[in-house]
Write a protein that holds these residues in place. Structure first.
Motif, PDB file in Angstrom:
ATOM      1  N   THR A 373     -49.349  29.095  13.377  1.00  0.00           N
ATOM      2  CA  THR A 373     -49.137  30.254  14.231  1.00  0.00           C
ATOM      3  C   THR A 373     -50.255  30.293  15.262  1.00  0.00           C
ATOM      4  O   THR A 373     -51.433  30.234  14.885  1.00  0.00           O
ATOM      5  CB  THR A 373     -49.154  31.540  13.381  1.00  0.00           C
ATOM      6  N   PRO A 384     -54.443  39.185   8.191  1.00  0.00           N
ATOM      7  CA  PRO A 384     -53.024  38.795   8.184  1.00  0.00           C
ATOM      8  C   PRO A 384     -52.106  39.839   8.834  1.00  0.00           C
ATOM      9  O   PRO A 384     -51.090  39.493   9.424  1.00  0.00           O
ATOM     10  CB  PRO A 384     -52.687  38.659   6.697  1.00  0.00           C
ATOM     11  N   ARG A 385     -52.494  41.125   8.758  1.00  0.00           N
ATOM     12  CA  ARG A 385     -51.665  42.166   9.394  1.00  0.00           C
ATOM     13  C   ARG A 385     -51.725  42.057  10.908  1.00  0.00           C
ATOM     14  O   ARG A 385     -50.727  42.269  11.600  1.00  0.00           O
ATOM     15  CB  ARG A 385     -52.145  43.556   8.984  1.00  0.00           C
ATOM     16  N   GLU A 388     -49.555  39.140  11.903  1.00  0.00           N
ATOM     17  CA  GLU A 388     -48.137  39.475  11.802  1.00  0.00           C
ATOM     18  C   GLU A 388     -47.736  40.434  12.923  1.00  0.00           C
ATOM     19  O   GLU A 388     -46.613  40.349  13.451  1.00  0.00           O
ATOM     20  CB  GLU A 388     -47.828  40.066  10.423  1.00  0.00           C
ATOM     21  N   TRP A 389     -48.646  41.318  13.320  1.00  0.00           N
ATOM     22  CA  TRP A 389     -48.373  42.215  14.458  1.00  0.00           C
ATOM     23  C   TRP A 389     -48.109  41.381  15.715  1.00  0.00           C
ATOM     24  O   TRP A 389     -47.157  41.653  16.467  1.00  0.00           O
ATOM     25  CB  TRP A 389     -49.561  43.179  14.675  1.00  0.00           C
ATOM     26  N   VAL A 391     -47.003  38.358  15.878  1.00  0.00           N
ATOM     27  CA  VAL A 391     -45.698  37.690  15.749  1.00  0.00           C
ATOM     28  C   VAL A 391     -44.577  38.702  16.016  1.00  0.00           C
ATOM     29  O   VAL A 391     -43.598  38.409  16.709  1.00  0.00           O
ATOM     30  CB  VAL A 391     -45.545  37.042  14.346  1.00  0.00           C
TER      31      VAL A 391
END
Ligand code: MN
Length: 468
Positions: A373, A384-385, A388-389, A391
């Motif tokens: 990523t 990780p949050r 993911e935000w 993404v």
């Protein structure tokens, strides 16, 4: 390279540093070496180090999870993530010969007769599906029978009874090559196994061929990592050296002409590795400190040791090709091995697109990577949050998903066809020049900290909804 000075990586000083920092949990109850200790260690993975005073009928204490989380690594090294990476890089690029000293505490007690490893040491039976009891923090030191170059690497040892163990030799490991060379001459390969040695050696032994090729000596890398020569002593029965301050050393040889079935054993993937043939290690002498500490690995510790090595290696090789890459993170959920997050900084219009070249450069640098990523460098790649935000907000699959079928990965991944699978790239970066349109709006700071608050029922609030 940042100046990080000399680092004290001694095993006992690491134990003391963790204890003083409140990062050592002392376990006073008697625990069973059959399943119970390993389960306790796994339940505390990623948290404090552990010191078990009483394990079964053994007099020897057991230590675990020394370097099983960033806070512990930081406590032992006194360095942050970048600092630990710099130390590992220093070990690779500025190796130093170890210093041979006359004697050391690792030879305070010598046992040559009546060796029974299973009664001498609190070797754990880790999981119900494991084939037996395994040494897991065992660093194996050997010498190339042709070139004389030393090698050090982690290998699990399965107790076979008395003074013998099986020794797991994965494909492609240097020790396997050395053993093959000895075997072709119908000779045994002398080895020394260190349990609870200087932690610089643990990092060096966690390196793989891509970081430290066969002609390089892991003991020299360990010295370079410390920034000062590691003190070693000559073994008593084999022509090898071990760190003088080691807790326990097993001296002996890998027999050229005997194979046993080793395993199953629960691997780092969380899946059982199948049983397979392995050579036999015959122990001729055991040396140890007075009141030695038995060290065991039952969680993600070796994974975390390899992390800075692999990240440093990936960064070095990507940056040559794609200089916009600022930082990389091998994520814990991907076992610090299979998933990578990269932060890039696009400074000029011609930097656009390079984030995708970087995906391929990363796969070229570490074949085990299956999911990469890429985010802009306003994203904290260790959160990780936050990743993911990015993404969720910046990635459009019809445009930004990159698939690379039929590539080589790790054969341990059950979804692959013997290690062949499709690599996935996620380009979650914003097109050049448009980052300010898609920046996460920060929450304003509070003007004060001492607000009067309370928790119900109905406490101190006059609104009728809270009334009786
Ligand atoms: Mn090696």
């Amino acid at each position: 390279m940042a100046d990080i000075g000399v680092i004290d990586t001694g095993f006992r000083s690491a134990v003391r540093k963790l204890d003083r920092a409140g990062r050592m949990l002392h376990v006073h109850d008697r625990l069973d070496p059959y399943l119970e200790v390993a389960a306790f260690v796994k339940h505390h993975d990623g948290d404090r180090a552990l010191f078990f005073q009483r394990v079964g009928d053994h007099a020897m204490p057991v230590c675990a999870n020394l370097l099983a989380c960033h806070a512990n690594i930081l406590t032992v090294f006194g360095l942050d993530v970048q600092g630990v990476r710099a130390a590992v890089e220093r070990g690779i690029h500025r190796p130093l010969p170890p210093r041979l000293v006359d004697g050391g505490p690792c030879q305070d007690v010598v046992v040559r007769d009546g060796i029974d490893l299973g009664t001498m040491f609190p070797v754990l039976h880790h999981m119900p599906g494991d084939a037996g009891r395994f040494f897991t923090a065992s660093v194996v030191i050997a010498r190339d029978p042709e070139t004389g170059t030393r090698n050090a690497s982690f290998h699990r040892l399965q107790l076979l009874g008395g003074n013998e163990t099986a020794l797991k030799l994965d494909l492609g490991r240097h020790l396997r090559l050395l053993y093959g060379k000895a075997q072709r001459k119908a000779e045994a390969l002398p080895i020394a196994v260190v349990i609870g040695g200087d932690l610089s050696l643990a990092f060096a032994a966690g390196s793989m061929g891509a970081h430290l090729p066969l002609e390089r000596d892991e003991l020299e890398m360990a010295s370079g990592l410390r920034g000062a020569p590691l003190e070693v002593v000559k073994c008593l029965t084999v022509d090898l050296e071990v760190p003088a301050e080691s807790e326990i050393v097993l001296e002996g040889e890998l027999l050229p002409d005997r194979a046993v079935i080793e395993g199953p054993f629960l691997e780092f993937t969380g899946l059982y590795a199948e049983a397979g043939p392995s050579p036999v290690f015959r122990v001729h002498a055991v040396t140890h400190r007075r009141q030695p500490i038995y060290y065991t690995v039952a969680g993600g510790e070796v994974r975390l040791l390899r992390k800075p090595l692999m990240e440093a290696g990936i960064l070095r090789s990507i940056r040559n090709a794609v200089p916009i890459v600022q930082d990389v993170e091998l994520t814990p959920g991907g076992l610090c091995r299979f998933h990578l997050v990269m932060a890039v900084r696009k400074e000029r219009p011609e930097d656009e697109g390079l984030q995708r070249n970087a995906i391929f450069a990363a796969i070229a640098a570490l074949k085990d990577l299956d999911l990469i990523t890429v985010v802009d460098n306003d994203i904290d790649i260790r959160d990780p949050r936050a990743v993911e935000w990015a993404v969720a907000m910046r990635f459009e699959a019809s445009r930004d998903l990159i698939l690379m079928p039929g590539a080589r990965g790790h054969e341990y991944v059950p979804a692959s066809e013997g290690g062949i699978r499709t690599k996935v790239g996620i380009d979650a970066t914003v097109p050049f020049g448009r980052l300010d349109e898609v920046r996460r709006v920060p929450v304003p700071p509070l003007p004060r900290e001492d607000y009067a608050t309370s928790v119900g029922p109905g406490a101190e609030t006059s609104h009728p909804v809270f009334g009786g």
